[in-house]
Design a protein around this motif. Sequence first.
Motif, mmCIF file in Angstrom:
data_model
loop_
_atom_site.group_PDB
_atom_site.id
_atom_site.type_symbol
_atom_site.label_atom_id
_atom_site.label_comp_id
_atom_site.label_asym_id
_atom_site.label_seq_id
_atom_site.Cartn_x
_atom_site.Cartn_y
_atom_site.Cartn_z
ATOM 1 N N GLY A 282 40.814 21.396 58.677
ATOM 2 C CA GLY A 282 39.406 21.455 59.032
ATOM 3 C C GLY A 282 38.524 22.131 58.007
ATOM 4 N N ARG A 283 39.103 22.544 56.897
ATOM 5 C CA ARG A 283 38.350 23.215 55.826
ATOM 6 C C ARG A 283 37.494 24.368 56.368
ATOM 7 N NH1 ARG A 283 38.626 20.742 51.027
ATOM 8 N NH2 ARG A 283 39.371 18.602 50.957
ATOM 9 N N ARG A 284 38.102 25.211 57.171
ATOM 10 C CA ARG A 284 37.399 26.374 57.705
ATOM 11 C C ARG A 284 37.501 27.542 56.733
ATOM 12 N NH1 ARG A 284 40.638 27.937 62.239
ATOM 13 N NH2 ARG A 284 42.288 26.833 61.166
ATOM 14 N N LEU A 285 36.656 28.540 56.930
ATOM 15 C CA LEU A 285 36.770 29.743 56.132
ATOM 16 C C LEU A 285 37.899 30.610 56.663
ATOM 17 C CD1 LEU A 285 33.059 30.803 55.575
ATOM 18 C CD2 LEU A 285 34.675 30.051 53.841
ATOM 19 N N SER A 286 38.561 31.309 55.746
ATOM 20 C CA SER A 286 39.582 32.270 56.122
ATOM 21 C C SER A 286 39.109 33.644 55.664
ATOM 22 C CB SER A 286 40.914 31.915 55.447
ATOM 23 O OG SER A 286 41.895 32.870 55.754
ATOM 24 N N TYR A 287 39.427 34.658 56.431
ATOM 25 C CA TYR A 287 38.980 36.005 56.119
ATOM 26 C C TYR A 287 40.177 36.901 55.836
ATOM 27 C CZ TYR A 287 34.633 34.297 58.154
ATOM 28 O OH TYR A 287 33.515 33.563 58.424
ATOM 29 N N HIS A 288 39.969 37.859 54.931
ATOM 30 C CA HIS A 288 41.023 38.789 54.562
ATOM 31 C C HIS A 288 40.431 40.169 54.359
ATOM 32 C CE1 HIS A 288 43.270 35.130 53.688
ATOM 33 N NE2 HIS A 288 42.236 34.748 52.974
ATOM 34 N N PHE A 289 41.219 41.178 54.622
ATOM 35 C CA PHE A 289 40.808 42.530 54.284
ATOM 36 C C PHE A 289 40.910 42.706 52.770
ATOM 37 C CE2 PHE A 289 41.480 42.841 58.754
ATOM 38 C CZ PHE A 289 40.604 43.832 59.168
ATOM 39 N N LEU A 290 40.131 43.631 52.238
ATOM 40 C CA LEU A 290 40.107 43.818 50.789
ATOM 41 C C LEU A 290 41.502 44.050 50.242
ATOM 42 C CD1 LEU A 290 36.945 46.088 50.438
ATOM 43 C CD2 LEU A 290 37.117 43.601 50.162
ATOM 44 N N HIS A 291 42.344 44.679 51.042
ATOM 45 C CA HIS A 291 43.758 44.848 50.688
ATOM 46 C C HIS A 291 44.540 45.006 51.982
ATOM 47 C CE1 HIS A 291 47.430 46.493 48.813
ATOM 48 N NE2 HIS A 291 47.001 45.860 47.737
ATOM 49 N N LEU A 292 45.780 44.580 51.957
ATOM 50 C CA LEU A 292 46.605 44.658 53.161
ATOM 51 C C LEU A 292 46.735 46.101 53.648
ATOM 52 C CD1 LEU A 292 48.389 43.268 55.257
ATOM 53 C CD2 LEU A 292 50.310 43.448 53.657
ATOM 54 N N THR A 293 46.784 47.064 52.731
ATOM 55 C CA THR A 293 46.898 48.465 53.147
ATOM 56 C C THR A 293 45.669 48.920 53.930
ATOM 57 O OG1 THR A 293 46.029 49.137 50.983
ATOM 58 C CG2 THR A 293 48.426 49.128 51.252
ATOM 59 N N LEU A 294 44.509 48.362 53.606
ATOM 60 C CA LEU A 294 43.295 48.703 54.357
ATOM 61 C C LEU A 294 43.367 48.129 55.766
ATOM 62 C CD1 LEU A 294 40.537 50.065 54.331
ATOM 63 C CD2 LEU A 294 39.565 47.944 53.409
ATOM 64 N N GLN A 295 43.881 46.919 55.887
ATOM 65 C CA GLN A 295 44.096 46.328 57.213
ATOM 66 C C GLN A 295 45.062 47.191 58.016
ATOM 67 O OE1 GLN A 295 45.486 42.228 57.315
ATOM 68 N NE2 GLN A 295 46.445 42.547 59.321
ATOM 69 N N GLU A 296 46.120 47.647 57.380
ATOM 70 C CA GLU A 296 47.127 48.453 58.071
ATOM 71 C C GLU A 296 46.549 49.802 58.507
ATOM 72 O OE1 GLU A 296 51.067 46.594 55.837
ATOM 73 O OE2 GLU A 296 49.996 48.286 54.969
ATOM 74 N N TYR A 297 45.657 50.369 57.696
ATOM 75 C CA TYR A 297 45.016 51.620 58.101
ATOM 76 C C TYR A 297 44.161 51.407 59.350
ATOM 77 C CZ TYR A 297 41.713 55.458 58.309
ATOM 78 O OH TYR A 297 40.954 56.507 58.762
ATOM 79 N N LEU A 298 43.368 50.332 59.357
ATOM 80 C CA LEU A 298 42.526 50.050 60.524
ATOM 81 C C LEU A 298 43.384 49.742 61.746
ATOM 82 C CD1 LEU A 298 40.234 50.001 58.418
ATOM 83 C CD2 LEU A 298 39.247 48.083 59.693
#
Length: 323
Positions: A282-298
């Motif tokens: 579907g050509r949708r947008l995908s989102y990512h945290f600036l770094h995986l470690t930042l995602q893990e902190y949140l």
Amino acid sequence: FILVEGAPGVGKSTFAWELCRRWDVMEVLRKYSLVVLVRLCDEGIHQATSLAGFFDYPNGNVQQVIKSIGDGEGLLLIMDGADECPSSFWKNPQSLGCEILSGRLLPKATVLVTTRPSASTILTSQWIPQKHIEVLGFTTAQISKYAESVVASKPDLEGFHRYISASPSISGILYIPLNTVIAMGVYRENRGGNRLIPTTLTQLYTDLTLILLQRYLLANSLKLVEALPQTMHDFPETILKTFHDLAKTAYEGTVKQQGFSKLPEGSNSLGFTTESAMLPTGRRLSYHFLHLTLQEYLAAFHFSLLPEMEQKKCLRSTAIPPT
């Protein structure tokens, strides 16, 4: 395949990007007629069932690309972030990950996979790497060189060195470039103020979070603050609500090993995430945290707010059984 391993934030993705950037100038890479970088954190990659999904990109004729790739001869396929996709991507015999590393797809391609050590066992238990490379990060001299490139004045540079010399728990993690960048940024925000400079990795990420939220406020003229707030409770309630929603999303994505095709309303502008290229489906947008470690902190932040019974339930469901 070639396995590139390293601690979180040590520079594996940067290494992958540099290979692409230097394709035409590095002698060892000139033998490849095509270099393709695939970010395995993309949700669409997890869902792809064919090379058409694996190599899709915006405004591109993917079938023509696949036809030119053929059996993979002359192709360097860089699969960045084996630890950022579900384990089934490597364990299910019908998955694209297994098909490629087993040589059933693109048998003549050179495949390079980057990963944290925690996920390398999944790979090495099934396939034997032809080469095993470890990314070691910064030397002491490189830490100093980076600090000199960021800090303009000699007193501030000397102050930073005094800070890390007095904080063994901080100086011991600066070989990881990402930690050096965060520590330098946090130090520059805190110097000259009344705040205590962080002495642990958790405190570093807490101050990084405060900095990102403060930048959002300043960028949107919501609240002018001269100094970095002491705690998250100093921010407006509406911003905290959006931040808590984002932390919950980070937690759910971490537990379920899923990417993000959508985020809570307004959270993408807080500065913690970025948009990726279009997804195949579907050509949708995908989102990512600036770094995986930042995602893990949140994710850890949200976990800390859960009731004790729910915390225990989560720990039981994700515990690795003894062998």
